[in-house]
Design an enzyme around this catalytic site. Structure first.
Site, PDB file in Angstrom:
ATOM      1  N   ASP A  13       3.715   0.434  -2.167  1.00 35.04           N
ATOM      2  CA  ASP A  13       4.416   1.347  -1.244  1.00 35.04           C
ATOM      3  C   ASP A  13       5.789   0.809  -0.828  1.00 35.04           C
ATOM      4  O   ASP A  13       6.240   1.057   0.290  1.00 35.04           O
ATOM      5  CB  ASP A  13       3.574   1.625   0.020  1.00 35.04           C
ATOM      6  CG  ASP A  13       2.177   2.078  -0.313  1.00 35.04           C
ATOM      7  OD1 ASP A  13       2.045   2.927  -1.213  1.00 35.04           O
ATOM      8  OD2 ASP A  13       1.218   1.579   0.299  1.00 35.04           O
ATOM      9  N   LYS A  16       9.260   2.177  -4.744  1.00 36.02           N
ATOM     10  CA  LYS A  16       9.627   2.052  -6.164  1.00 36.02           C
ATOM     11  C   LYS A  16      10.063   3.399  -6.745  1.00 36.02           C
ATOM     12  O   LYS A  16      10.955   3.453  -7.573  1.00 36.02           O
ATOM     13  CB  LYS A  16       8.423   1.530  -6.976  1.00 36.02           C
ATOM     14  CG  LYS A  16       8.020   0.114  -6.605  1.00 36.02           C
ATOM     15  CD  LYS A  16       6.833  -0.368  -7.412  1.00 36.02           C
ATOM     16  CE  LYS A  16       5.510   0.251  -7.020  1.00 36.02           C
ATOM     17  NZ  LYS A  16       5.032  -0.077  -5.671  1.00 36.02           N
ATOM     18  N   GLY A  40       1.011   6.372  -5.503  1.00 40.47           N
ATOM     19  CA  GLY A  40       1.656   7.596  -5.042  1.00 40.47           C
ATOM     20  C   GLY A  40       3.143   7.312  -4.947  1.00 40.47           C
ATOM     21  O   GLY A  40       3.570   6.597  -4.055  1.00 40.47           O
ATOM     22  N   HIS A  41       3.907   7.811  -5.900  1.00 41.72           N
ATOM     23  CA  HIS A  41       5.343   7.527  -5.903  1.00 41.72           C
ATOM     24  C   HIS A  41       6.110   8.734  -5.369  1.00 41.72           C
ATOM     25  O   HIS A  41       6.008   9.827  -5.911  1.00 41.72           O
ATOM     26  CB  HIS A  41       5.798   7.161  -7.313  1.00 41.72           C
ATOM     27  CG  HIS A  41       5.268   5.830  -7.766  1.00 41.72           C
ATOM     28  ND1 HIS A  41       5.302   5.386  -9.051  1.00 41.72           N
ATOM     29  CD2 HIS A  41       4.680   4.837  -7.057  1.00 41.72           C
ATOM     30  CE1 HIS A  41       4.767   4.175  -9.120  1.00 41.72           C
ATOM     31  NE2 HIS A  41       4.370   3.834  -7.921  1.00 41.72           N
ATOM     32  N   THR A 129      -8.965   3.323  -2.847  1.00 43.15           N
ATOM     33  CA  THR A 129      -8.491   4.703  -2.713  1.00 43.15           C
ATOM     34  C   THR A 129      -9.581   5.701  -3.112  1.00 43.15           C
ATOM     35  O   THR A 129      -9.399   6.904  -2.962  1.00 43.15           O
ATOM     36  CB  THR A 129      -7.254   4.928  -3.614  1.00 43.15           C
ATOM     37  OG1 THR A 129      -7.618   4.602  -4.960  1.00 43.15           O
ATOM     38  CG2 THR A 129      -6.088   4.057  -3.169  1.00 43.15           C
ATOM     39  N   GLN A 224       1.578  -0.088  -7.475  1.00 42.90           N
ATOM     40  CA  GLN A 224       1.046  -1.094  -6.541  1.00 42.90           C
ATOM     41  C   GLN A 224       2.031  -2.272  -6.414  1.00 42.90           C
ATOM     42  O   GLN A 224       3.216  -2.101  -6.641  1.00 42.90           O
ATOM     43  CB  GLN A 224      -0.343  -1.587  -6.946  1.00 42.90           C
ATOM     44  CG  GLN A 224      -1.455  -0.555  -6.784  1.00 42.90           C
ATOM     45  CD  GLN A 224      -1.559   0.446  -7.915  1.00 42.90           C
ATOM     46  OE1 GLN A 224      -1.481   0.078  -9.071  1.00 42.90           O
ATOM     47  NE2 GLN A 224      -1.721   1.704  -7.592  1.00 42.90           N
ATOM     48  N   THR A 239      -6.359  -4.543  -6.192  1.00 42.80           N
ATOM     49  CA  THR A 239      -6.723  -3.487  -7.125  1.00 42.80           C
ATOM     50  C   THR A 239      -7.232  -4.149  -8.405  1.00 42.80           C
ATOM     51  O   THR A 239      -7.329  -5.384  -8.468  1.00 42.80           O
ATOM     52  CB  THR A 239      -5.528  -2.519  -7.364  1.00 42.80           C
ATOM     53  OG1 THR A 239      -6.010  -1.376  -8.079  1.00 42.80           O
ATOM     54  CG2 THR A 239      -4.391  -3.190  -8.113  1.00 42.80           C
TER      55      THR A 239
HETATM   56  P1  IMP Z   1      -8.099   0.703  -5.650  1.00 44.18           P
HETATM   57  O1  IMP Z   1      -6.881   0.415  -6.425  1.00 44.18           O
HETATM   58  O2  IMP Z   1      -8.299   2.155  -5.332  1.00 44.18           O
HETATM   59  O3  IMP Z   1      -9.323   0.065  -6.245  1.00 44.18           O
HETATM   60  O4  IMP Z   1      -7.944  -0.009  -4.199  1.00 44.18           O
HETATM   61  C1  IMP Z   1      -7.912  -1.421  -4.044  1.00 44.18           C
HETATM   62  C2  IMP Z   1      -6.944  -1.814  -2.938  1.00 44.18           C
HETATM   63  O5  IMP Z   1      -5.609  -1.565  -3.375  1.00 44.18           O
HETATM   64  C3  IMP Z   1      -7.106  -1.035  -1.630  1.00 44.18           C
HETATM   65  O6  IMP Z   1      -6.801  -1.899  -0.545  1.00 44.18           O
HETATM   66  C4  IMP Z   1      -6.055   0.047  -1.728  1.00 44.18           C
HETATM   67  O7  IMP Z   1      -5.643   0.520  -0.465  1.00 44.18           O
HETATM   68  C5  IMP Z   1      -4.951  -0.712  -2.438  1.00 44.18           C
HETATM   69  N1  IMP Z   1      -4.044   0.158  -3.198  1.00 44.18           N
HETATM   70  C6  IMP Z   1      -4.295   0.726  -4.393  1.00 44.18           C
HETATM   71  N2  IMP Z   1      -3.245   1.437  -4.800  1.00 44.18           N
HETATM   72  C7  IMP Z   1      -2.291   1.297  -3.873  1.00 44.18           C
HETATM   73  C8  IMP Z   1      -0.944   1.769  -3.760  1.00 44.18           C
HETATM   74  O8  IMP Z   1      -0.401   2.464  -4.634  1.00 44.18           O
HETATM   75  N3  IMP Z   1      -0.283   1.397  -2.629  1.00 44.18           N
HETATM   76  C9  IMP Z   1      -0.836   0.599  -1.688  1.00 44.18           C
HETATM   77  N4  IMP Z   1      -2.073   0.140  -1.748  1.00 44.18           N
HETATM   78  C10 IMP Z   1      -2.803   0.475  -2.835  1.00 44.18           C
END
Ligand code: IMP
Length: 430
Positions: A13, A16, A40-41, A129, A224, A239
């Site tokens: 976040d 980017k 989410g871009h 997420t 990420q 992640t």
């Molecule tokens: P996952 O990627 O859904 O498995 O989530 C794992 C961790 O990464 C969690 O703490 C999410 O909130 C974080 N996370 C995953 N994608 C993003 C992103 O695009 N921005 C910020 N945090 C993310």
């Protein structure tokens, strides 16, 4: 053959999307290399305000091919929906998008397993997420994944599902005590996915290499950030992919030596979504103020982001791993209202002062930040596009971030629009 890697230098976040949109105007290809629709871009340009989860941010620039690389996990339903939304906004994606035949697919059961596993973890939940990212990457490493190429051969896919689904269904029914998923359900969906996405599924690694070899410019779109990296992040609160420079190479099948510029995108403060250590987190009105002004709520999940001061220890660590050629500071304008600002320049742990984060998450939880305090600025930075107009104290703040990161700050973003950008040094693709 310039390849620009745009990497999240914190916990994601960082903004980017705006920088990729900015650079992509001069690119031949914009290519995603990791993550999935957990990203989410946000892109705000002349065509409108957009939130992209899978389609690369180059989609708004004419003549740019957008590539979803082998390192990405693709939820076909989400990709189709995103393409439809863009089409309704007047942007025809079908001729400027490719999906790697080697990209793994997020299946409906991956989404189920993600949510069920989080529920099972209770107080120890990662705060994912819920998009099926972890289970899809787990299947990839367990060699039980389904790849985009499998959609092109539905009979072969049936055999593959006969092999992998019985185990998935045992987990669903016996461990989590929910309904199983039928092969026919997945095959019906796959038929529809094939009709829609089949023409886009290609050997993109070769294509990207050919464009680089012929002198073209490729923007490697990170998702990420490094602190969510499976190896280098705050494990297990990470992640399941590699949003770092190594991931840019493996996630697109390009050679490390082809990556000429590595841009580390840093927010002027820190944020994090989900659980896990965050040494400079703010729990007071200052944090609340930043969250409100900056609308720090997740683009994908809508969750409130945790907010904290800029962490110079993690910033320097981030640069050590990724080796930035340029740092980009985003959202400087968010700090315009503050009388003074803290920057973390070290960690205190058991009587020692650390300049690197400890590898263990428990030790990182125990670290307390050592702060340096700088004065705020009296003239707002919002919308400034010329470095000479930056108030002195804002310049002092950015200079200190530059020292701590250990690499030149070449771009400063002062607002959401393309024009709200200070190019300190022209690194743009010519
Ligand atoms: P996952 O990627 O859904 O498995 O989530 C794992 C961790 O990464 C969690 O703490 C999410 O909130 C974080 N996370 C995953 N994608 C993003 C992103 O695009 N921005 C910020 N945090 C993310």
């Amino acid at each position: 053959m310039p390849a620009y890697a745009i990497l999240g230098a914190q916990w994601g976040d960082e903004g980017k999307g705006k920088i990729i949109d900015y650079l992509s105007r001069r690119a031949d290809i914009v290519a995603r290399f990791s993550g999935g629709n957990n990203a989410g871009h946000t892109v705000i340009n002349d065509l409108g305000d957009f939130s992209l989860h899978l389609v690369p941010c180059g989609i708004f620039s004419d003549g740019v091919m957008n590539v979803i690389g082998n390192g990405v996990v693709v939820d076909p339903d989400v990709l189709i929906e995103e393409m439809e939304t863009l089409k309704q906004g007047g942007i025809d994606v079908s001729r400027s998008l490719m999906v790697s035949e080697r990209a793994h697919l997020i299946m409906p059961y991956h989404v189920m397993l993600d949510t069920l596993a989080e529920r099972e973890r209770g107080d120890f939940a990662i705060g994912t997420t819920g998009k099926g990212i972890g289970p899809a990457y787990s299947d990839k490493t367990s060699r039980t994944g389904i790849r985009a190429a499998d959609l092109l051969d539905l009979e072969g896919l049936r055999h593959r599902l006969e092999e992998v689904l019985p185990f998935v269904n045992r987990v669903l029914t016996k461990v989590y005590e929910v309904d199983s998923v039928s092969i026919d359900y997945i095959l019906d969906k796959s038929r529809m996915w094939k009709d829609f996405l089949g023409p886009l599924i290609k050997p993109v690694g070769r294509y990207v290499n050919e464009v680089l070899d012929s002198g073209g410019t490729v923007v490697l779109e990170g998702a990420q950030g490094i602190l969510l990296d499976l190896d280098h992040g705050t494990y297990p609160f990470v992640t399941s992919s590699s949003p770092t420079i190594g991931g840019a190479s493996t996630g697109l099948a390009i050679q490390p030596k082809q990556i000429t510029n590595v841009l580390g995108i840093f927010k002027a403060y820190n944020t994090r979504v989900g659980s896990g250590p965050f040494p400079t987190e703010l729990f007071d009105d200052v944090g609340e103020g930043i969250r409100t002004i900056a609308k720090e709520f997740g683009t994908t999940t809508g969750r409130a982001r945790r907010v904290g001061w800029f962490d110079g220890v993690l910033a320097s660590y981030s640069n050590r791993i990724n080796g930035y050629t340029s740092a980009v500071i985003t959202r400087l304008d968010v700090l315009d209202h503050l009388d003074s600002l803290n920057i973390c320049v070290g960690y205190k742990l058991d009587g020692d002062i650390l300049d690197e984060p400890p590898g263990g998450v428990a030790a990182l939880e125990k670290c307390s930040p050592v702060y340096e305090t700088l004065d705020g600025w009296d003239v707002p930075t919002a919308g400034i596009s010329n470095i000479s107009e930056l108030p002195t104290n804002a310049r002092v703040y950015v200079d200190r971030l530059e020292e701590l990161i250990g690499c030149p700050v070449d771009i400063i973003s002062t607002g959401p629009h393309r024009d709200h950008t200070i190019m300190v040094r022209d690194i743009l693709i010519s």
